[in-house]
Design a protein around this motif. Sequence first.
Motif, PDB file in Angstrom:
ATOM      1  N   PRO A 279       0.753  -1.439  -0.111  1.00  0.00           N
ATOM      2  CA  PRO A 279      -0.027  -0.074   0.010  1.00  0.00           C
ATOM      3  C   PRO A 279       0.874   1.242   0.061  1.00  0.00           C
TER       4      PRO A 279
ATOM      5  N   TRP B 190       2.289   1.914  -3.505  1.00  0.00           N
ATOM      6  CA  TRP B 190       1.056   2.400  -4.331  1.00  0.00           C
ATOM      7  C   TRP B 190       0.674   3.849  -4.191  1.00  0.00           C
ATOM      8  N   LEU B 191       0.520   4.139  -2.898  1.00  0.00           N
ATOM      9  CA  LEU B 191       0.219   5.666  -2.479  1.00  0.00           C
ATOM     10  C   LEU B 191       1.198   6.446  -2.680  1.00  0.00           C
TER      11      LEU B 191
ATOM     12  N   SER C 182       0.514   5.864   4.160  1.00  0.00           N
ATOM     13  CA  SER C 182       1.940   5.166   4.163  1.00  0.00           C
ATOM     14  C   SER C 182       2.632   5.511   5.620  1.00  0.00           C
TER      15      SER C 182
ATOM     16  N   ALA D 292       1.384   2.922   7.552  1.00  0.00           N
ATOM     17  CA  ALA D 292       2.089   1.616   7.383  1.00  0.00           C
ATOM     18  C   ALA D 292       3.554   1.643   7.931  1.00  0.00           C
TER      19      ALA D 292
END
Lengths: 32, 569
Positions: free
Chosen positions: B300, B303-304, B362, B365
Amino acid sequence: MISPPVDFALLLASGLAGFWLFFRSLSFFEKL
Amino acid sequence: MTSELLGVAGIFLSALALAVPLGAYLARVYHGERTWLDFLAPVERGLFRLAGIDPRQPMTWPQHLRALLAINVGWLIWAMVLLCTQSHLPLNPDGNASMAPDLAFNTAISFLVNCNLQHYSGESGLTYLTQVVVIQFLQFMTAATGMAAAAVTFNALQPGRSSGELGNFWDYFVKSVTRVLLPLSLVLATVLVFQGTPMNLEGKASIVTLQGDSVQVSRGPAAAMIGIKQLGTNGGGWFGVNSAHPLENPTYLTNALENIGILLIPMAMVLALGFYLRRPRFGWMTLGVMTAGYLMLQLPALWLETHGNPALARMGVDQSLGALEGKEMRLGTAASALWAVTTTVTSNGSVNAMHDSLMPVSGMAAMLGMMTNAFYGGVGVGWLNFFIFVIVAVFVAGLMVGRTPELLGKKIEAGEVKIAILIALLHPLLILVGTALAAHLYTRHPAELNGWLANPGFHGFSEMLYEYTSSAANNGSGFEGLGDNTPWWNVSTGVVLLLARYLPIIGPVAIAGRLALKKAVPDSAGTLRTDTATFALMVFFVIWIIAALAFFPALTLGPLAEHFGLRAG
């Protein structure tokens, strides 16, 4: 904060107190 | 963008490929078998003779931990004294001042516990002497401490053993330095020197930029430190902006090698466990769970960061290169996203981009990497954290099938489960209590403490949450919008750092030591196998339920609220 030498002594003493706690925790974990 | 993504895949797969032979090598080192670095044995014997240590004297688990704690006390005093007196000591060409006691307390503990949280900037906060004999010295010592503690558990978990004699702490410790950390650091540091990282004792250089400004560029013996900073999952930078600095991470090659360096030993340690126990499937199961957790956070973020910031896109700013705020153009968004998650899952904490500028999810994360703290984790201690979750998973699985829980032929009883739960809950306790106290103080005294947060609101809360998460995970990275060089932050994070380092080492070593004393139970049809995909899944969910869900309310107040606010415009 008080004065640098006193701060130093207090902070070092608190760090050493932390280690005293860790030493003591060994027998706690042994008995648990 | 495709080449950027191929680059990050190549970095990750290279680390994985190199970890396999290194894991086998580590198992041989801790078994005391012959290796190609045996020519260093006379050096090790000399050190032991100098210190009056018999490295063949076996130790019980409390003796191991007393040795570990005793030497750490000595290093705390050493570091605090030198940091508070550095301006009067040699190797200070830039005339930097001594640290204030509260900053020295934070810095000494931070490097003592392998965290490397930095409330100072290396260019102005340290001298070359303290960079080398405090910072770099502790980067080697603390990494070796974690590896030695892990080696004790390797020894204790050997199938069939029922004795409390678990090798010698000093033997594991010294060999971790001489056989692993020093040689690998030497290789990485040498590449860095050839790529342009300084390695000298000169003071600041004066240069004139292309636009005609005069600037002072800090130098020093940086390359030697950066090697161990990455390999030992230390993370503390020579320069203030860490590996986003063009001299600390000059090229894409150094970026790739430093990133591989971050992952290498944590990955290899869990494989080493499998090889050491002659149960390689157990090592692969552990690595598999860790990799699945890592990818759940990494993908993720990739991707972001590569898809840009929607708020800037609405303003008409081109986002085709991704969300570039706080990132180095020369490294790109994909390599920055890779590093951000890699450095937080591994307890490293070095950065090649500013985490405060990551997209909110992010940033979450990165925080989750530190909140779980077991997906690779720090050198040695990553396995110790994971081991706690294995004990909990074995216990839960035992309850589910109605059998006495067993791990590697040893019965897991009430004492071991109590220790595991205490250690598992300590981590969220330290983070959430610290953040709650800081948020309370800030809301009660907004005028006096307005220097704390660059961004009040959801993001400001994330800055405080990140700081305590980083401290408790012994990570060291930060959302640098936080004004953290104040007595509150220095002292409170110092206390969290101490508690979050030693108890999570003591707990797993105690469990392993207790297991070593128990009689081995032969495998039967009712034995729960711990090297299967089913058990891997069980551990995976235990980690997410205990470690991640405990933080869900705090994450909704910070990064999740910010994410939805950003999307809503």
